[in-house]
Design an enzyme around this catalytic site. Structure first.
Site, mmCIF file in Angstrom:
data_model
loop_
_atom_site.group_PDB
_atom_site.id
_atom_site.type_symbol
_atom_site.label_atom_id
_atom_site.label_comp_id
_atom_site.label_asym_id
_atom_site.label_seq_id
_atom_site.Cartn_x
_atom_site.Cartn_y
_atom_site.Cartn_z
ATOM 1 N N LYS A 123 1.198 -5.111 17.337
ATOM 2 C CA LYS A 123 0.205 -5.536 16.348
ATOM 3 C C LYS A 123 0.548 -6.935 15.823
ATOM 4 C CE LYS A 123 -0.837 -0.743 15.170
ATOM 5 N NZ LYS A 123 -0.609 0.410 14.312
ATOM 6 N N GLN A 134 2.585 2.324 8.992
ATOM 7 C CA GLN A 134 2.656 2.985 10.295
ATOM 8 C C GLN A 134 3.054 4.448 10.132
ATOM 9 O OE1 GLN A 134 1.689 1.544 13.158
ATOM 10 N NE2 GLN A 134 2.181 3.320 14.396
ATOM 11 N N ASP A 161 -6.722 0.438 8.209
ATOM 12 C CA ASP A 161 -6.641 1.633 9.064
ATOM 13 C C ASP A 161 -7.815 2.584 8.792
ATOM 14 O OD1 ASP A 161 -4.635 1.918 10.962
ATOM 15 O OD2 ASP A 161 -3.079 2.351 9.472
#
Ligand code: GUN
Length: 296
Positions: A52, A96, A119
């Site tokens: 990412k 994460q 997200d």
């Protein structure tokens, strides 16, 4: 049979975003800034977060990686989230997953500012998604929609079978495929570990989206001719013949299933790269929203 080439399409999307970033720079504007919090040393998570950050560099975004030890307490993580919520430089950030077991994931997801939640995991954004309101769509489902759209795969009136009900992929996917519009307007069956006779259900599917994490789960005799197959599985299996010592394997028995499929995603090179591209797209969206807010 046509391959849904996630690598190719994700590169196109990244090029499109890079062009927008270049224009922002020319206008003297601040470029989008994505941050990622990684708690612990899980190998797969390190790889994903690394990809990412690398993708941000390639397209001209600013990026920040916040690494915290596996012993981090819930409170320490919540404090870090609050810092990022307040940081005007940062447009969007992700935490994460999975998190170490001393940390309550739901509390963490609730703590993220919904306007920075690229997200799309905050209940506010998840709810908006379910209600067809404009919001951040979780990156993996968003990437699958984008692949279906760019290959013009018809979804209206089709029977979509989703395998797996995770909050990250299966559950949002089942909602999105049933929404009004394209891709959507599909009749959805969400299957999971308690589903009986799953092979009878998958054989009726026009579109199968498998997000189970069991290598080779979907076999050739479980699908009908012409099926569209999206393989979200990314399990690491030991393979000493490769430089890394492992290989990434999908949920789908590719050799058998691809012979019957009209479209299929490969693993790797299918859904995985799309996820990263869509996270960047969400960060661009977050940047635009912050600019609009600041202008009010
Ligand atoms: N772990 C696996 N997939 C994801 C994702 O899309 N976002 C985050 N934050 N963690 C993940």
């Amino acid at each position: 049979m046509e391959i849904l080439d996630g690598k190719k399409i994700s590169n196109q999307i990244k090029d499109e975003i890079a062009a927008e970033v270049a224009q922002m720079k020319d206008r003297g504007e601040k470029v989008p800034h994505l941050a990622a919090i990684l708690v612990g040393n899980d190998g797969a998570s390190l790889t994903y977060v690394g990809s990412k950050v690398k993708a941000c560099e390639r397209i001209g975004f600013e990026s920040t990686l916040v690494k915290m030890p596996s012993t981090t307490s819930e409170l320490e993580l919540l404090k870090k989230i609050e810092e990022l919520n307040k940081d005007k430089e940062i447009d969007g950030f992700i935490v994460q997953l999975p998190l170490p077991k001393q940390i309550d994931t739901q509390k963490v997801l609730l703590a993220v500012d919904p306007d920075k939640d690229v997200d799309g995991f905050h209940p506010m954004n998840f709810g908006k998604m379910a209600l067809d309101m404009s919001t951040f769509i979780p990156a993996t489902p968003f990437g699958i929609l984008e692949l279906l759209e760019r290959y013009n795969v018809q979804t209206q009136g089709k029977h979509t079978v989703v395998i797996g009900r995770s909050h990250i992929v299966g559950r949002p996917m089942s909602i999105l495929m049933g929404r009004k519009g394209f891709p959507g307007n599909s009749t959805v069956t969400l299957t999971h570990s308690h589903t009986k006779n799953i092979d009878e259900i998958t054989r009726q599917a026009d579109i199968i989206i498998s997000a189970l994490g069991v290598p080779g789960f979907l076999k050739g005799d479980m699908v009908k001719e012409g099926v569209v197959v999206i393989d979200v599985g990314i399990t690491r299996v030991t393979d000493e013949t490769t430089p890394k010592g492992y290989r990434i394997v999908g949920d789908v028995e590719y050799e058998e299933v691809s012979k019957k499929a009209s479209y299929i995603t490969p693993v790797p090179g299918g859904v995985g790269p799309m996820t990263i591209a869509m996270l960047l797209k969400n960060t661009l969206l977050a940047r635009e929203r912050h600019r609009e807010k600041a202008a009010l």
